[in-house]
Design a protein around this motif. Structure first.
Motif, PDB file in Angstrom:
ATOM      1  N   ARG A 120     -30.348  21.628 -29.160  1.00 31.74           N
ATOM      2  CA  ARG A 120     -31.565  22.336 -28.444  1.00 31.74           C
ATOM      3  C   ARG A 120     -31.895  21.516 -27.245  1.00 31.74           C
ATOM      4  NH1 ARG A 120     -36.541  20.612 -27.437  1.00 31.74           N
ATOM      5  NH2 ARG A 120     -36.608  18.946 -28.859  1.00 31.74           N
ATOM      6  N   ILE A 121     -31.953  20.103 -27.239  1.00 33.32           N
ATOM      7  CA  ILE A 121     -32.387  19.259 -25.969  1.00 33.32           C
ATOM      8  C   ILE A 121     -31.295  19.584 -25.013  1.00 33.32           C
ATOM      9  CG2 ILE A 121     -32.308  16.815 -25.351  1.00 33.32           C
ATOM     10  CD1 ILE A 121     -33.847  16.411 -27.847  1.00 33.32           C
ATOM     11  N   PHE A 122     -29.900  19.804 -25.366  1.00 35.73           N
ATOM     12  CA  PHE A 122     -28.865  19.886 -24.425  1.00 35.73           C
ATOM     13  C   PHE A 122     -29.024  21.225 -23.819  1.00 35.73           C
ATOM     14  CE2 PHE A 122     -26.690  15.851 -25.687  1.00 35.73           C
ATOM     15  CZ  PHE A 122     -26.034  15.654 -24.689  1.00 35.73           C
ATOM     16  N   TRP A 123     -29.588  22.213 -24.463  1.00 42.04           N
ATOM     17  CA  TRP A 123     -29.476  23.566 -23.833  1.00 42.04           C
ATOM     18  C   TRP A 123     -31.054  23.657 -22.698  1.00 42.04           C
ATOM     19  CZ3 TRP A 123     -25.544  25.652 -24.713  1.00 42.04           C
ATOM     20  CH2 TRP A 123     -24.915  25.833 -25.990  1.00 42.04           C
ATOM     21  N   GLU A 124     -32.043  22.633 -23.239  1.00 39.41           N
ATOM     22  CA  GLU A 124     -33.208  22.821 -22.496  1.00 39.41           C
ATOM     23  C   GLU A 124     -33.335  22.035 -21.381  1.00 39.41           C
ATOM     24  OE1 GLU A 124     -36.512  22.372 -24.864  1.00 39.41           O
ATOM     25  OE2 GLU A 124     -35.982  24.075 -26.215  1.00 39.41           O
ATOM     26  N   TYR A 125     -32.585  20.865 -21.306  1.00 38.64           N
ATOM     27  CA  TYR A 125     -32.427  19.735 -20.233  1.00 38.64           C
ATOM     28  C   TYR A 125     -31.323  20.094 -19.338  1.00 38.64           C
ATOM     29  CZ  TYR A 125     -36.573  17.976 -22.526  1.00 38.64           C
ATOM     30  OH  TYR A 125     -38.010  17.798 -23.250  1.00 38.64           O
ATOM     31  N   ASN A 155     -35.431  11.746 -14.031  1.00 42.86           N
ATOM     32  CA  ASN A 155     -35.759  13.330 -14.100  1.00 42.86           C
ATOM     33  C   ASN A 155     -36.315  13.719 -15.452  1.00 42.86           C
ATOM     34  OD1 ASN A 155     -35.773  15.891 -12.609  1.00 42.86           O
ATOM     35  ND2 ASN A 155     -34.580  16.556 -14.158  1.00 42.86           N
ATOM     36  N   LEU A 156     -35.560  12.835 -16.604  1.00 45.01           N
ATOM     37  CA  LEU A 156     -35.873  13.014 -17.898  1.00 45.01           C
ATOM     38  C   LEU A 156     -37.215  12.259 -18.375  1.00 45.01           C
ATOM     39  CD1 LEU A 156     -32.214  12.757 -19.226  1.00 45.01           C
ATOM     40  CD2 LEU A 156     -33.604  14.860 -19.218  1.00 45.01           C
ATOM     41  N   VAL A 157     -37.456  11.076 -17.701  1.00 40.78           N
ATOM     42  CA  VAL A 157     -38.419  10.038 -18.265  1.00 40.78           C
ATOM     43  C   VAL A 157     -39.538   9.753 -17.846  1.00 40.78           C
ATOM     44  CG1 VAL A 157     -36.320   9.012 -19.803  1.00 40.78           C
ATOM     45  CG2 VAL A 157     -37.179   8.071 -17.785  1.00 40.78           C
ATOM     46  N   VAL A 158     -39.644  10.087 -16.531  1.00 42.35           N
ATOM     47  CA  VAL A 158     -40.871   9.918 -15.771  1.00 42.35           C
ATOM     48  C   VAL A 158     -41.666  11.075 -15.541  1.00 42.35           C
ATOM     49  CG1 VAL A 158     -41.830   9.090 -13.538  1.00 42.35           C
ATOM     50  CG2 VAL A 158     -39.538   8.178 -14.250  1.00 42.35           C
ATOM     51  N   ARG A 159     -42.893  11.101 -16.081  1.00 40.89           N
ATOM     52  CA  ARG A 159     -43.697  11.988 -16.078  1.00 40.89           C
ATOM     53  C   ARG A 159     -44.642  12.093 -14.859  1.00 40.89           C
ATOM     54  NH1 ARG A 159     -45.552  12.737 -22.793  1.00 40.89           N
ATOM     55  NH2 ARG A 159     -43.672  13.439 -23.411  1.00 40.89           N
ATOM     56  N   THR A 160     -44.252  12.930 -14.105  1.00 45.85           N
ATOM     57  CA  THR A 160     -45.271  12.867 -12.994  1.00 45.85           C
ATOM     58  C   THR A 160     -44.756  13.986 -11.860  1.00 45.85           C
ATOM     59  OG1 THR A 160     -46.063  11.640 -10.807  1.00 45.85           O
ATOM     60  CG2 THR A 160     -43.713  11.359 -11.313  1.00 45.85           C
ATOM     61  N   LYS A 203     -34.840  24.022 -15.636  1.00 45.87           N
ATOM     62  CA  LYS A 203     -34.440  23.103 -16.958  1.00 45.87           C
ATOM     63  C   LYS A 203     -35.874  22.293 -16.827  1.00 45.87           C
ATOM     64  CE  LYS A 203     -30.390  24.449 -18.387  1.00 45.87           C
ATOM     65  NZ  LYS A 203     -30.021  25.163 -19.471  1.00 45.87           N
ATOM     66  N   ARG A 204     -35.969  21.902 -18.188  1.00 46.96           N
ATOM     67  CA  ARG A 204     -37.175  20.896 -18.236  1.00 46.96           C
ATOM     68  C   ARG A 204     -37.146  19.801 -17.679  1.00 46.96           C
ATOM     69  NH1 ARG A 204     -38.795  21.218 -24.535  1.00 46.96           N
ATOM     70  NH2 ARG A 204     -40.546  19.642 -23.644  1.00 46.96           N
ATOM     71  N   HIS A 205     -37.952  19.053 -17.067  1.00 47.92           N
ATOM     72  CA  HIS A 205     -38.035  17.634 -16.245  1.00 47.92           C
ATOM     73  C   HIS A 205     -39.546  17.116 -16.048  1.00 47.92           C
ATOM     74  CE1 HIS A 205     -39.862  19.819 -12.748  1.00 47.92           C
ATOM     75  NE2 HIS A 205     -39.209  20.477 -12.822  1.00 47.92           N
ATOM     76  N   THR A 206     -39.235  15.748 -15.984  1.00 45.94           N
ATOM     77  CA  THR A 206     -40.748  15.163 -15.507  1.00 45.94           C
ATOM     78  C   THR A 206     -41.723  15.651 -16.443  1.00 45.94           C
ATOM     79  OG1 THR A 206     -40.973  16.548 -13.643  1.00 45.94           O
ATOM     80  CG2 THR A 206     -39.896  14.606 -13.121  1.00 45.94           C
ATOM     81  N   THR A 207     -42.880  16.085 -15.760  1.00 51.57           N
ATOM     82  CA  THR A 207     -44.260  16.377 -16.544  1.00 51.57           C
ATOM     83  C   THR A 207     -43.897  17.508 -17.786  1.00 51.57           C
ATOM     84  OG1 THR A 207     -44.578  18.235 -15.111  1.00 51.57           O
ATOM     85  CG2 THR A 207     -45.670  16.346 -14.428  1.00 51.57           C
ATOM     86  N   GLN A 208     -42.768  18.293 -17.747  1.00 51.20           N
ATOM     87  CA  GLN A 208     -42.475  18.978 -18.957  1.00 51.20           C
ATOM     88  C   GLN A 208     -41.445  18.658 -20.032  1.00 51.20           C
ATOM     89  OE1 GLN A 208     -40.239  22.016 -16.614  1.00 51.20           O
ATOM     90  NE2 GLN A 208     -41.597  22.117 -14.815  1.00 51.20           N
ATOM     91  N   SER A 209     -41.187  17.197 -19.707  1.00 44.90           N
ATOM     92  CA  SER A 209     -40.458  16.607 -20.576  1.00 44.90           C
ATOM     93  C   SER A 209     -40.942  16.143 -21.864  1.00 44.90           C
ATOM     94  CB  SER A 209     -39.488  15.499 -19.809  1.00 44.90           C
ATOM     95  OG  SER A 209     -38.730  14.684 -20.736  1.00 44.90           O
ATOM     96  N   GLU A 210     -40.285  16.128 -22.990  1.00 44.00           N
ATOM     97  CA  GLU A 210     -40.929  15.535 -24.260  1.00 44.00           C
ATOM     98  C   GLU A 210     -40.559  13.881 -24.221  1.00 44.00           C
ATOM     99  OE1 GLU A 210     -38.013  16.742 -27.715  1.00 44.00           O
ATOM    100  OE2 GLU A 210     -37.841  17.998 -25.848  1.00 44.00           O
ATOM    101  N   PHE A 211     -39.892  13.378 -23.399  1.00 46.26           N
ATOM    102  CA  PHE A 211     -39.797  11.897 -23.208  1.00 46.26           C
ATOM    103  C   PHE A 211     -40.355  11.197 -22.217  1.00 46.26           C
ATOM    104  CE2 PHE A 211     -35.662  14.618 -23.847  1.00 46.26           C
ATOM    105  CZ  PHE A 211     -35.625  14.284 -25.265  1.00 46.26           C
ATOM    106  N   ASN A 212     -40.798  10.018 -22.514  1.00 47.49           N
ATOM    107  CA  ASN A 212     -41.609   9.426 -21.526  1.00 47.49           C
ATOM    108  C   ASN A 212     -40.996   7.930 -21.699  1.00 47.49           C
ATOM    109  OD1 ASN A 212     -43.822   7.856 -20.323  1.00 47.49           O
ATOM    110  ND2 ASN A 212     -45.320   8.844 -21.571  1.00 47.49           N
ATOM    111  N   ILE A 213     -40.860   7.269 -20.583  1.00 43.60           N
ATOM    112  CA  ILE A 213     -40.196   5.945 -20.154  1.00 43.60           C
ATOM    113  C   ILE A 213     -41.267   5.032 -20.475  1.00 43.60           C
ATOM    114  CG2 ILE A 213     -41.156   5.528 -17.899  1.00 43.60           C
ATOM    115  CD1 ILE A 213     -37.835   4.205 -19.586  1.00 43.60           C
ATOM    116  N   ASP A 214     -42.458   5.401 -20.647  1.00 41.53           N
ATOM    117  CA  ASP A 214     -43.514   4.428 -21.280  1.00 41.53           C
ATOM    118  C   ASP A 214     -43.603   4.136 -22.814  1.00 41.53           C
ATOM    119  OD1 ASP A 214     -44.392   4.318 -18.498  1.00 41.53           O
ATOM    120  OD2 ASP A 214     -46.245   5.503 -18.850  1.00 41.53           O
ATOM    121  N   GLU A 215     -42.783   4.989 -23.521  1.00 38.60           N
ATOM    122  CA  GLU A 215     -42.507   4.853 -24.854  1.00 38.60           C
ATOM    123  C   GLU A 215     -41.140   4.311 -25.273  1.00 38.60           C
ATOM    124  OE1 GLU A 215     -43.686   8.637 -26.147  1.00 38.60           O
ATOM    125  OE2 GLU A 215     -45.584   8.741 -25.530  1.00 38.60           O
TER     126      GLU A 215
END
Length: 356
Positions: free
Chosen positions: A351-356, A131-136, A225-237
């Protein structure tokens, strides 16, 4: 004499027409990939009476699919055996490898949805990580079972059927990673395993997003809460996950585990405290010292429901600690690992713990 060739010609045309109709129907169906990782849903017991005693991770994905012909009416399904393990044995490398495969598949035009079969013990951790790292925005559904397929009243077949239904549905798009168990559609962020011997094992204190009944989705709420396409994290990175561990609070707790983990090079420590994330008076200075040494301290709670309130019970601002909000310790660990790939600033982590 002339009827036989004509009949054969007619039969051949009819067969071609039927084949074309089947091919057209298959083209019209969504394409769903099932990534199998093992667990109880791939387990087998010695007899039909064994619903709690069995060997996990025995049945390969092709047999799971072959045993559920009904899904061919829902989607064009193909399977991949990513792992074949019990989920309590999942490692960070397993998480990374699975997430990278999910990310790659999500980019393919011929993939409309992805299902991951998974053992239930750490299913919630994997679902939250994805949910955090796959942007789709394509549906990603994690599914397991509480009983092996060999058991009386096994739940795996219906759970998997529901998962494919959800993954194949356009109305599941953009809702983050989902978990389908016991007819419910749960958010991968919120859901946790709360019972170990019942089919209704997965719950969220905020309730399910919806239900699946006879192949139809019924939605009642959406994740905020922020997830997938809204996430600032990306498993590809992400190339590696930092070490984050959990210590448990209880009466008469010593600092032994904290001391040992501090020496191990841990980058963050999740403290699963009592009540509102309470920390025993003799443990506070130990955690303060670790924070002074650069280790992030994340204050969570071992309580099943509720959330940790910042600067209540402990002066988090003064100690420069992070609070886990409503995340259970095991999920706080997942978010901390992911967040630490971007920042080691405690204010940013909060901040990240509030948003995700």
């Amino acid at each position: 004499m002339f009827f036989v060739p004509r009949f054969r010609a007619f039969a051949a045309v009819a067969a071609l027409t039927a084949a074309a109709a089947i091919a057209h129907a298959q083209q019209a169906l969504p394409n769903v990939v099932i990534l199998a990782t093992g667990g109880t849903i791939a387990g087998a017991g010695a007899s039909a009476a064994n619903s709690a005693t069995y060997a996990a991770a025995k049945v390969p994905v092709d047999k799971l699919i072959a045993g559920l012909p009904e899904i061919s009416k829902v989607a064009n399904v193909r399977g991949e055996q990513v792992f074949q393990i019990a989920s309590e044995s999942f490692t960070n490398d397993n998480l990374m490898g699975l997430a990278k495969r999910v990310s790659a598949l999500s980019k393919q035009a011929d993939v409309d949805g992805i299902v991951i079969t998974h053992g239930t013990d750490t299913l919630e951790e994997t679902a939250y990580f994805l949910n955090l790292v796959v942007r789709t925005s394509k549906p990603i559904v994690v599914v397991g079972s509480m009983r092996p397929g060999t058991a009386l009243s096994a739940d795996g077949a219906l759970n998997l059927y529901d998962a494919v239904n959800v993954a194949a549905s356009k109305d599941a798009s953009g809702k983050g990673v989902l978990v389908t168990m016991n007819d419910e559609i749960q958010s991968g962020r919120d859901v946790s395993k709360v019972v170990n011997i019942k089919t209704e094992a997965f719950k969220s204190q905020w309730g399910p997003l919806g239900m699946v009944v006879e192949g139809k989705n019924y939605w009642f709420r959406a994740p905020v809460k922020r997830h997938t396409t809204q996430s600032e994290f990306n498993i590809d990175e992400i190339t590696a996950l930092p070490a984050v561990d959990i210590v448990y609070g209880y009466g008469n707790v010593p600092s032994t585990a904290i001391d040992a983990l501090g020496k191990s090079g841990v980058k963050a420590l999740v403290h699963a405290g009592t009540g509102n994330g309470s920390v025993a008076d003799r443990i506070v200075p130990v955690l303060q010292k670790l924070r002074g040494d650069g280790v992030q301290i994340i204050r969570s709670s071992r309580v099943s429901d509720g959330f940790v309130i910042r600067n209540a019970e402990q002066p988090d601002d003064k100690y420069d600690w992070v609070t886990a909000h409503d995340l259970k310790p095991q999920k706080a660990r997942i978010l901390a690992m992911v967040a630490l790939t971007k920042t080691n600033d405690s204010k940013e982590l909060q901040r990240i713990f509030w948003e995700y």
